[in-house]
Write an enzyme that holds these catalytic residues in place. Structure first.
Site, PDB file in Angstrom:
ATOM      1  N   GLU A 104      -8.526 -13.001   6.081  1.00 21.17           N
ATOM      2  CA  GLU A 104      -7.559 -14.079   6.336  1.00 21.17           C
ATOM      3  C   GLU A 104      -7.439 -14.354   7.831  1.00 21.17           C
ATOM      4  OE1 GLU A 104      -7.258 -11.435   4.419  1.00 21.17           O
ATOM      5  OE2 GLU A 104      -5.799 -11.726   2.811  1.00 21.17           O
TER       6      GLU A 104
ATOM      7  N   GLU B  69     -15.245  -4.831   9.422  1.00 20.27           N
ATOM      8  CA  GLU B  69     -14.779  -3.474   9.710  1.00 20.27           C
ATOM      9  C   GLU B  69     -15.460  -2.899  10.946  1.00 20.27           C
ATOM     10  OE1 GLU B  69     -15.135  -1.342   5.978  1.00 20.27           O
ATOM     11  OE2 GLU B  69     -13.427  -2.450   5.163  1.00 20.27           O
TER      12      GLU B  69
ATOM     13  N   CYS C  37      -2.315  -8.913   3.325  1.00 18.77           N
ATOM     14  CA  CYS C  37      -1.528  -7.814   3.885  1.00 18.77           C
ATOM     15  C   CYS C  37      -0.408  -8.362   4.775  1.00 18.77           C
ATOM     16  CB  CYS C  37      -2.434  -6.862   4.676  1.00 18.77           C
ATOM     17  SG  CYS C  37      -2.837  -7.445   6.326  1.00 18.77           S
TER      18      CYS C  37
END
Ligand code: THU
Length: 136
Positions: free
Chosen positions: A59, A48, A90
């Site tokens: 991923e 992040e 996602c």
């Protein structure tokens, strides 16, 4: 090595990578590991940033590590998340997965052993394809 040995190895690598998540904002820890057609394993975690939109999923970290080391075909990816049930990749990661093999096995695992397997193509029906790029 049997297919199931490869899968166990991948899930184990994803679990280890999960522990290295850099997620001080969401506190969510995700790990992923990919198996290339050459039999190499590359793992990644979510990373992040204080500028939230720059964060990268586990991923894509794992896939980009593999591709930047020369891999072009990824046969399987394992994803281990923070929830008891499986974590599902996602949409952005799904598009990146199909780029490197729509038949890629996706091994989704919960922290307590819950599992569900599918493929990248099945997770993203009707995905954007390179052929679209020639249609101006
Ligand atoms: N995240 C992943 O790493 N993989 C996914 O498939 C979904 C979300 C991360 C991104 C962010 O660091 C955190 O989970 C919360 O969205």
């Amino acid at each position: 090595m049997t297919k199931s040995d490869h899968h166990d190895r991948l899930v184990d690598a994803a679990r280890k990578a999960r522990a290295r998540a850099y997620s001080p904002y969401s506190r969510v820890k995700i790990g992923a590991a990919v198996l290339t057609s050459d039999g190499e394993v590359y793992a990644g975690c979510n990373i992040e940033n204080a500028s939230y939109g720059l964060s990268c999923c586990a991923e894509r970290t794992a896939i980009f590590k593999a591709v930047s080391e020369g891999a072009r075909k990824i046969v399987a990816i394992a994803v281990v998340g923070s929830s008891e049930e499986f974590t599902s990749p996602c949409g952005a990661c799904r598009q990146v997965m199909v780029e490197f093999n729509p038949a890629m096995k996706v091994l989704r695992r919960g922290i307590d052993g819950y599992s569900e397997d599918t493929t990248a193509g099945a997770l993203l029906p009707g995905h954007f394809k390179p052929a679209e790029l020639s249609k101006k």
